[in-house]
Design a protein around this motif. Structure first.
Motif, mmCIF file in Angstrom:
data_model
loop_
_atom_site.group_PDB
_atom_site.id
_atom_site.type_symbol
_atom_site.label_atom_id
_atom_site.label_comp_id
_atom_site.label_asym_id
_atom_site.label_seq_id
_atom_site.Cartn_x
_atom_site.Cartn_y
_atom_site.Cartn_z
ATOM 1 N N GLU A 117 35.543 43.162 29.172
ATOM 2 C CA GLU A 117 34.844 44.208 28.418
ATOM 3 C C GLU A 117 35.825 45.365 28.276
ATOM 4 O OE1 GLU A 117 30.982 45.054 30.344
ATOM 5 O OE2 GLU A 117 31.382 43.248 31.474
ATOM 6 N N HIS B 289 36.049 45.593 32.687
ATOM 7 C CA HIS B 289 35.370 44.686 33.609
ATOM 8 C C HIS B 289 35.824 43.261 33.307
ATOM 9 C CE1 HIS B 289 31.808 47.693 34.112
ATOM 10 N NE2 HIS B 289 32.962 48.156 34.547
ATOM 11 N N ARG C 217 26.281 49.712 39.877
ATOM 12 C CA ARG C 217 27.503 50.052 39.151
ATOM 13 C C ARG C 217 28.634 50.476 40.075
ATOM 14 N NH1 ARG C 217 26.495 47.357 34.775
ATOM 15 N NH2 ARG C 217 28.439 48.196 33.974
ATOM 16 N N GLU D 263 31.592 40.071 38.519
ATOM 17 C CA GLU D 263 32.135 41.061 37.606
ATOM 18 C C GLU D 263 33.084 41.954 38.395
ATOM 19 O OE1 GLU D 263 29.214 42.741 35.019
ATOM 20 O OE2 GLU D 263 30.381 44.556 34.658
HETATM 21 MG MG MG Z 1 29.963 44.832 32.530
#
Ligand code: MG
Ligand code: ADP
Length: 727
Positions: free
Chosen positions: A215, A342, A458, A470
């Motif tokens: 990403e 990411h 997060r 991730e």
């Molecule tokens: Mg992500």
């Protein structure tokens, strides 16, 4: 004289969106048209040649020179049909970017004629004059030979007028000088180790892949404004700039409607990406003003990484057409979110088994827990190395700040997987993973949502998100290979150890599934300290992480030590991914790059201070002094003091800043000269880290204070409110 900053602001404001020539067809009509893929191969290669090349792609069989000759001929015809006139071996040196040296197909022929030529040898191997690429001493300049060799698993493509052939880049003596070589070796090691463990589950004869979905976050800034910021041009980040009164506090940018000029850029970028067969999928505004994200559908890691490298360079060239400059730096602006990339990573088989997805049967769930436990153990044992794979001068500004994970590698599993592992620890039998729970919304017209098996956190650097991990600590400007190679390698190594242990249990009479279950339990027990579901930003976590033996170092040049630790050497030796000299050379490059980046920042800041900031501050201070003198003359001392509160303080304040900036930039320059004398690159990098960074911060503080004092009409550098809000 009009301040050029105002002219740039006007220009930026007035710039209309540039709509790309609307593609005349639906995406699927032109998707991949610039890639020598199977569809093109069917058109340009014989059946026999195609079979050989598929074999080479799928089984890593080396192509015979005769076959390479046929492939080259077909590729040349295809490329020329699309207007290509040149070809290049396209590779990924340790600079982090890509490299290409274009050669024309055209060769002189006869007397005054020319002929287009492209042979199998030209396709398979080249010897670029590579003496200027970083090699960490692997290639002495007197023997500067490096070779590029074709990687048939990544298809050739056309950029502009050039046929690009993805290649690895190795030294004369076979050492890796690039990112792709160790990546391919790690993919191979992981596939082998995974296949061996899969055999316990009766899965045989299917190819195993590591998948990657990146990403890409980035900032856009108007090119006229950027042109007036030497720091953005040279260092890709602002080295000064007072906070804008408004930045991201209204939280109105994230997922907001995309500004028209930016949308036109995105459409153009996507059009270019589709033609190159890059499956870009998602686009949106990010949290900071003028920050955006682009994400594709995940692909086999080698291809995904090539595609990311291509996208990063496409972004730059497409942005130019739209009057933007794209900033891939991890922290271009202080005080607003930085950019990451990411890396969503998973393992799966050609037959469609996703090894990090919970299954339905007991056996499938054991397989899931088995691979999960092995990944977690690999991350636990090698957490410092994993951090080293993402630690750079630019990413250091982002890690640990309030938008990115902290510089401590831990893993978030979510409540259901955590519970499954807890049950595993406490029982001798299989465990069930809770089926997806329905979630009632209470809004009749909207159907029930299925909540994911996992929560979201997060702050976790390595989070499990349902069917993949991730890795969120990767920087936006990075070549993802650095991170993915490490993940593949450490997991491959761990799976090897796991297999040894399971085989030991089986040899002493334990049934296969029980042996796998028992070993999975032990594996998780040994690494559960890497799991952390709490707030990664808290001070308590730092203290707790130290207790758990996780690496908490934040200084990149020291973090790099993990790349050559005894443990790392053993992991790389066992898996055959990199040799000790290769690892040492890579560290040399990391340390050198760290020094160079900081030196550039220091020199740019020092130049800007003396040539841009000080002259303006002095000019403004003179205005104030003239004003004070005139006031005093007209009104006399006593009334002047009463009428101009703060004026003298202001003048003195400016003087203080001027003095400090002048003194510190002198010292900073001298310090850089002193550090440049240090031979040892590690020691030098640590010097830059420990001594230069503070100067950059301190000088900046004075300049930012001046920015608030000096007449806006005089300030030469576009301000944060302009850089961040105009588009
Ligand atoms: Mg992500
Ligand atoms: P988010 O912003 O919620 O993290 P995005 O949709 O922006 O999600 O990106 C998710 C990325 O993860 C995409 O590139 C997607 O293709 C990728 N992805 C999804 N499933 C897998 C998987 N099994 N393995 C690797 N990557 C995956």
């Amino acid at each position: 004289m009009v301040n050029s900053r105002f002219r740039a602001v006007e220009e930026a404001f007035a710039r209309p969106p540039v709509y790309a020539e609307a593609p005349s067809a639906v995406t699927s009509d032109y998707y991949g048209c610039k890639v020598f893929n199977r569809k093109q191969m069917r058109k340009y290669l014989s059946t026999e040649t195609r079979e050989r090349i598929y074999e080479s792609i799928e089984q890593g069989v080396v192509l015979e020179s005769g076959v390479a000759e046929h492939v080259a001929a077909g590729m040349k015809r295809w490329a020329m049909d699309l207007g290509a006139t040149h070809y290049t071996h396209w590779f990924q040196p340790l600079t982090g970017g890509t490299a290409e040296k274009h050669d024309s197909f055209s060769e002189p022929y006869g007397k005054g004629d020319s002929l287009e030529q492209f042979s199998g040898k030209m396709l398979a191997q080249q010897e670029p004059d590579a003496s200027s690429f970083p090699s960490g001493g692997l290639r002495n300049t007197f023997e500067a030979r490096g070779y590029t060799a074709w990687d048939p698993s990544s298809p050739a493509f056309i950029m502009d007028d050039c046929l690009c052939i993805p290649t690895v880049f190795i030294s004369y003596t076979g050492e890796a000088l690039d990112y792709k070589t160790p990546l391919l070796r790690s993919t191979y090691a992981l596939a082998k180790a995974t296949s061996e463990v899969l055999e316990y589950f009766g899965v045989k004869g299917t190819r195993v892949f590591s998948f990657l979905g990146w990403e890409q976050e980035y900032f856009l800034v108007d090119s006229s404004l950027c042109a007036l910021r030497p720091d953005l041009i040279m260092a890709e980040r602002t080295l000064m700039g007072h906070d804008s009164a408004r930045n991201q506090q209204l939280e109105d940018h994230y997922f907001g409607s995309i500004p028209k000029r930016v949308l036109a850029f995105m459409q153009d970028l996507e059009f270019e990406a589709y033609k190159l067969g890059i499956p870009v999928k998602t686009r949106h505004n990010e949290v900071a003003p003028n920050q955006f994200e682009l994400a594709p559908v995940y692909e086999e890691a080698n291809l995904a990484i090539d595609h990311n490298q291509i996208v990063m360079s496409l972004m730059k060239s497409v942005a130019e057409r739209h009057g933007f400059k794209v900033l891939l730096h991890e922290k271009p602006y202080k005080g607003v979110n930085g950019s990451g990339k990411h890396c969503n990573w998973s393992i799966g088989t050609e037959s469609g088994l996703a090894l990090l997805s919970p299954g339905k049967s007991d056996e499938e769930n054991l397989r899931f827990l088995c691979f999960m436990a092995n990944v977690l153990k690999a991350v636990y044992d090698n957490n410092a190395l994993l951090k080293a794979s993402v630690a750079t001068a630019s990413n250091a500004h982002r890690l640990g700040a309030n938008e990115a994970p902290p510089a401590i590698i831990s893993s978030f599993l979510g409540s259901q997987v955590t519970k499954a592992f807890e049950e595993l620890l406490n029982s001798r039998d299989m465990v069930k993973i809770g089926a997806k729970k329905g979630y009632k919304l209470g809004i009749p017209q909207v159907p029930e949502l299925l909540i994911d098996n996992t929560d979201r956190n997060r702050t976790s650097p390595f989070a499990f998100t349902g069917n993949r991990f991730e890795f969120r600590a990767v920087g936006s400007s990075a070549n993802c290979s650095s991170a993915v190679t490490v993940i593949n390698t450490i997991v491959a190594y761990q799976l090897g150890k796991f297999k040894e242990a399971v085989d030991g249990r089986i040899a002493s009479g334990t049934p296969v599934m029980q042996a796998v279950l028992d070993e999975t339990r032990e594996c998780f027990r040994a690494c559960k300290d890497v799991c952390f579901d709490g707030n990664g930003y808290s001070e308590e976590w730092k203290a707790e992480a130290i207790r758990r033996g996780l690496d908490c170092e934040t200084c990149p040049p020291r973090i790099y030590d993990a790349c050559t630790s005894e443990r790392t050497l053993e992991v790389y030796r066992e898996t055959g991914v990199l040799t000790e000299p290769e690892l040492q050379a890579r560290n040399e490059v990391l340390w050198e790059t760290y020094c160079k980046k900081l030196e550039i920042e220091a020199r740019v800041l020092s130049d800007l201070s003396s040539n841009h900031i000080l002259p303006i501050a002095i000019r403004y201070q003179t205005l104030l002094l003239e004003n004070a003198a005139a006031m005093k003359t007209v009104y006399g001392e006593e009334r002047f003091v009463a009428m101009s509160p703060g004026l003298l303080e202001s003048i003195e304040d400016i003087s203080r800043h001027i003095c400090s900036i002048r003194r510190m930039s002198g010292e900073l320059n001298a310090l850089c000269n002193e550090l440049d004398e240090i031979e040892d690159s590690r020691e030098k990098a640590i010097g830059y880290n420990d001594r230069v960074l503070n100067y950059l911060e301190d000088i900046r503080d004075h300049i930012d204070a001046l920015e608030m004092e000096v007449d806006d009409q005089m300030w030469p550098l576009p301000k944060y409110r302009e850089l961040l809000f105009i588009r």
